[in-house]
Design a protein around this motif. Structure first.
Motif, PDB file in Angstrom:
ATOM      1  N   LEU A 291      19.820   0.852  -4.010  1.00  7.49           N
ATOM      2  CA  LEU A 291      19.415   1.660  -2.865  1.00  7.49           C
ATOM      3  C   LEU A 291      18.045   2.295  -3.105  1.00  7.49           C
ATOM      4  CD1 LEU A 291      20.201   2.662  -0.083  1.00  7.49           C
ATOM      5  CD2 LEU A 291      21.436   4.556  -1.168  1.00  7.49           C
ATOM      6  N   VAL A 292      17.770   2.720  -4.336  1.00  4.52           N
ATOM      7  CA  VAL A 292      16.449   3.260  -4.664  1.00  4.52           C
ATOM      8  C   VAL A 292      15.379   2.200  -4.440  1.00  4.52           C
ATOM      9  CG1 VAL A 292      14.990   4.142  -6.516  1.00  4.52           C
ATOM     10  CG2 VAL A 292      17.332   4.950  -6.311  1.00  4.52           C
ATOM     11  N   LEU A 293      15.629   0.983  -4.929  1.00  4.34           N
ATOM     12  CA  LEU A 293      14.663  -0.104  -4.762  1.00  4.34           C
ATOM     13  C   LEU A 293      14.496  -0.461  -3.282  1.00  4.34           C
ATOM     14  CD1 LEU A 293      15.816  -2.387  -7.724  1.00  4.34           C
ATOM     15  CD2 LEU A 293      13.793  -0.923  -7.649  1.00  4.34           C
ATOM     16  N   ALA A 294      15.612  -0.459  -2.547  1.00  8.39           N
ATOM     17  CA  ALA A 294      15.540  -0.768  -1.115  1.00  8.39           C
ATOM     18  C   ALA A 294      14.749   0.288  -0.358  1.00  8.39           C
ATOM     19  CB  ALA A 294      16.949  -0.890  -0.538  1.00  8.39           C
ATOM     20  N   ALA A 295      14.862   1.559  -0.765  1.00  9.80           N
ATOM     21  CA  ALA A 295      14.144   2.636  -0.085  1.00  9.80           C
ATOM     22  C   ALA A 295      12.640   2.534  -0.285  1.00  9.80           C
ATOM     23  CB  ALA A 295      14.652   3.989  -0.567  1.00  9.80           C
ATOM     24  N   GLU A 296      12.196   1.866  -1.348  1.00 13.57           N
ATOM     25  CA  GLU A 296      10.755   1.631  -1.517  1.00 13.57           C
ATOM     26  C   GLU A 296      10.239   0.685  -0.445  1.00 13.57           C
ATOM     27  OE1 GLU A 296       9.545   0.294  -5.274  1.00 13.57           O
ATOM     28  OE2 GLU A 296       9.963   2.174  -6.289  1.00 13.57           O
ATOM     29  N   ARG A 297      11.022  -0.328  -0.164  1.00 13.71           N
ATOM     30  CA  ARG A 297      10.597  -1.328   0.822  1.00 13.71           C
ATOM     31  C   ARG A 297      10.874  -0.870   2.253  1.00 13.71           C
ATOM     32  NH1 ARG A 297      12.045  -7.827   0.555  1.00 13.71           N
ATOM     33  NH2 ARG A 297      11.427  -8.349   2.686  1.00 13.71           N
TER      34      ARG A 297
ATOM     35  N   PHE B 111       0.823  -1.208   0.000  1.00 14.22           N
ATOM     36  CA  PHE B 111       0.000   0.000   0.000  1.00 14.22           C
ATOM     37  C   PHE B 111       0.857   1.259   0.000  1.00 14.22           C
ATOM     38  CE2 PHE B 111      -2.630   3.303   2.031  1.00 14.22           C
ATOM     39  CZ  PHE B 111      -3.741   3.259   1.193  1.00 14.22           C
ATOM     40  N   THR B 112       1.977   1.231   0.709  1.00 16.51           N
ATOM     41  CA  THR B 112       2.827   2.415   0.796  1.00 16.51           C
ATOM     42  C   THR B 112       3.863   2.485  -0.321  1.00 16.51           C
ATOM     43  OG1 THR B 112       4.362   1.288   2.303  1.00 16.51           O
ATOM     44  CG2 THR B 112       2.570   2.575   3.295  1.00 16.51           C
ATOM     45  N   SER B 113       3.920   1.461  -1.158  1.00 19.62           N
ATOM     46  CA  SER B 113       4.889   1.437  -2.248  1.00 19.62           C
ATOM     47  C   SER B 113       4.651   2.585  -3.214  1.00 19.62           C
ATOM     48  CB  SER B 113       4.782   0.111  -3.004  1.00 19.62           C
ATOM     49  OG  SER B 113       5.457   0.166  -4.245  1.00 19.62           O
ATOM     50  N   ARG B 114       5.734   3.042  -3.850  1.00 18.16           N
ATOM     51  CA  ARG B 114       5.607   4.080  -4.873  1.00 18.16           C
ATOM     52  C   ARG B 114       4.907   3.548  -6.109  1.00 18.16           C
ATOM     53  NH1 ARG B 114       7.784   5.756  -0.223  1.00 18.16           N
ATOM     54  NH2 ARG B 114       8.236   7.979  -0.298  1.00 18.16           N
ATOM     55  N   ASN B 115       4.729   2.244  -6.176  1.00 20.39           N
ATOM     56  CA  ASN B 115       3.960   1.670  -7.280  1.00 20.39           C
ATOM     57  C   ASN B 115       2.455   1.782  -7.056  1.00 20.39           C
ATOM     58  OD1 ASN B 115       6.184   0.884  -8.842  1.00 20.39           O
ATOM     59  ND2 ASN B 115       6.463  -0.953  -7.617  1.00 20.39           N
ATOM     60  N   SER B 116       2.032   2.186  -5.862  1.00 21.10           N
ATOM     61  CA  SER B 116       0.620   2.441  -5.605  1.00 21.10           C
ATOM     62  C   SER B 116       0.317   3.870  -6.043  1.00 21.10           C
ATOM     63  CB  SER B 116       0.300   2.272  -4.111  1.00 21.10           C
ATOM     64  OG  SER B 116       0.431   0.932  -3.718  1.00 21.10           O
ATOM     65  N   ASP B 117      -0.186   3.989  -7.255  1.00 14.29           N
ATOM     66  CA  ASP B 117      -0.391   5.332  -7.784  1.00 14.29           C
ATOM     67  C   ASP B 117      -1.836   5.553  -8.188  1.00 14.29           C
ATOM     68  OD1 ASP B 117      -0.477   5.140 -11.098  1.00 14.29           O
ATOM     69  OD2 ASP B 117       0.599   3.500 -10.133  1.00 14.29           O
ATOM     70  N   TYR B 118      -2.224   6.812  -8.197  1.00 14.71           N
ATOM     71  CA  TYR B 118      -3.555   7.232  -8.610  1.00 14.71           C
ATOM     72  C   TYR B 118      -3.392   8.247  -9.728  1.00 14.71           C
ATOM     73  CZ  TYR B 118      -8.145   9.535  -8.325  1.00 14.71           C
ATOM     74  OH  TYR B 118      -9.369  10.077  -8.621  1.00 14.71           O
ATOM     75  N   ARG B 119      -3.886   7.896 -10.905  1.00  9.21           N
ATOM     76  CA  ARG B 119      -3.757   8.742 -12.096  1.00  9.21           C
ATOM     77  C   ARG B 119      -2.305   9.096 -12.391  1.00  9.21           C
ATOM     78  NH1 ARG B 119      -9.004  12.843 -11.446  1.00  9.21           N
ATOM     79  NH2 ARG B 119     -10.589  11.208 -11.654  1.00  9.21           N
TER      80      ARG B 119
END
Length: 291
Positions: free
Chosen positions: A234-240, A18-26
């Motif tokens: 590090l970018v990918l790790a910061a998502e998690r 739910f908090t992932s940057r892949n959870s996007d709206y429009r």
């Protein structure tokens, strides 16, 4: 029978998704569009999607779908869950350090998910995001990861991606058992590295000393200390692990535009028609020269 480990895994993975940057709206990060109001809200995770309008209507339906998918993925049934809620709490504002124009540029957000199982057992898990920036249509692009890199009024690290502070942060995460399943736990015990994500047919990990590890299906391990590889990891790790985003460096003169996406950070289209995230630069639009 409902197992404690199974439902704890459900709550852990739900909050991560739910908090992932892949959870996007429009095409924009969802959480940034839920601010600045309200201060508190509770979403029911049991029932059916309502198709409600606006960012909060979308958030409710997304949370409901993600929670129920996680329940079913563990082999549990929805009938095993008597009640479940997601609590949203907007905390204090984060102020810019500008003396000429002090203003709120983000908020601390706390999310807590609770599940009461049939039989009365109650489980909960929470996560605190220290900085969530409200969406600003004047500056935001359609990149679900762009919120990671907004200036929050504090200096970011230089382009050196290994530091004692980063080592301590990774070691603290490892001490807290960040693993989502037994397979990840086995890899952590074997390699002493932080689990990050699957990347095609290999699993990506990050060691406390800043080395990227790639573990393939046969258990073979490849390491890389290339600045470009470590930055992307590090970018990918910061998502998690949101606490790691403070170690993401600012772009400076050493950075180079990522040529495969033309510096946009976007690649292809999602099913909803919005721009996808470039896998090569992890949405940054830039990278570092290989060492």
């Amino acid at each position: 029978m409902t197992t404690r480990r199974a439902i704890k895994g459900v709550l852990h993975d739900f909050l991560g998704s739910f908090t992932s940057r892949n959870s996007d709206y429009r095409g924009y990060w969802l959480l940034g569009q839920l601010l600045p109001e309200p201060e508190q809200r509770e979403l029911d995770l049991i029932g059916r999607p309502t198709g409600g309008g606006g960012a909060w209507g979308f958030a409710r339906d997304l949370a409901l779908r993600l929670f129920q998918e996680q329940v079913l993925a563990t082999g549990l049934g929805l009938e095993d869950v008597d009640a479940a809620t997601l609590e949203w709490c907007r905390g204090d504002g984060v102020m810019s350090l500008s003396k000429k124009n002090p203003r709120v540029i983000g908020y601390r957000v706390r999310l807590r998910v609770r599940a009461t199982m049939v039989g009365g057992r109650c489980f909960e898990r929470h996560v605190t995001l220290d900085y969530v920036s409200p969406r600003d249509p004047r500056r935001d692009r359609r990149s679900t990861r762009s919120m990671l890199f907004r200036d929050v009024g504090e200096s970011r690290p230089s382009l050196s991606l290994a530091s004692d502070a980063l080592r301590a942060a990774i070691e603290e995460l490892l001490a807290g058992d960040p693993c989502r399943d037994a397979e990840e736990r086995e890899m952590v015990q074997r390699h002493g590295a932080l689990p990050v994500c699957w990347d095609l047919f290999s699993f990506v990990m990050l060691r406390p000393d800043g080395e990227k590890l790639i573990v393939d299906d046969d258990g073979n391990v490849t390491g890389s200390r290339s600045s470009a590889d470590v930055l992307r990891t590090l970018v990918l790790a910061a998502e998690r692990y949101p606490s790691l985003r403070w170690f993401l460096p600012e772009r400076n003169a050493e950075a180079v535009e990522y040529r495969h996406c033309g510096g946009s950070g976007e690649w292809g289209k999602r099913s909803d028609g919005s721009a996808g995230t470039c896998p090569g630069c992890a949405g940054l639009g830039w990278t570092l020269p290989d060492d």
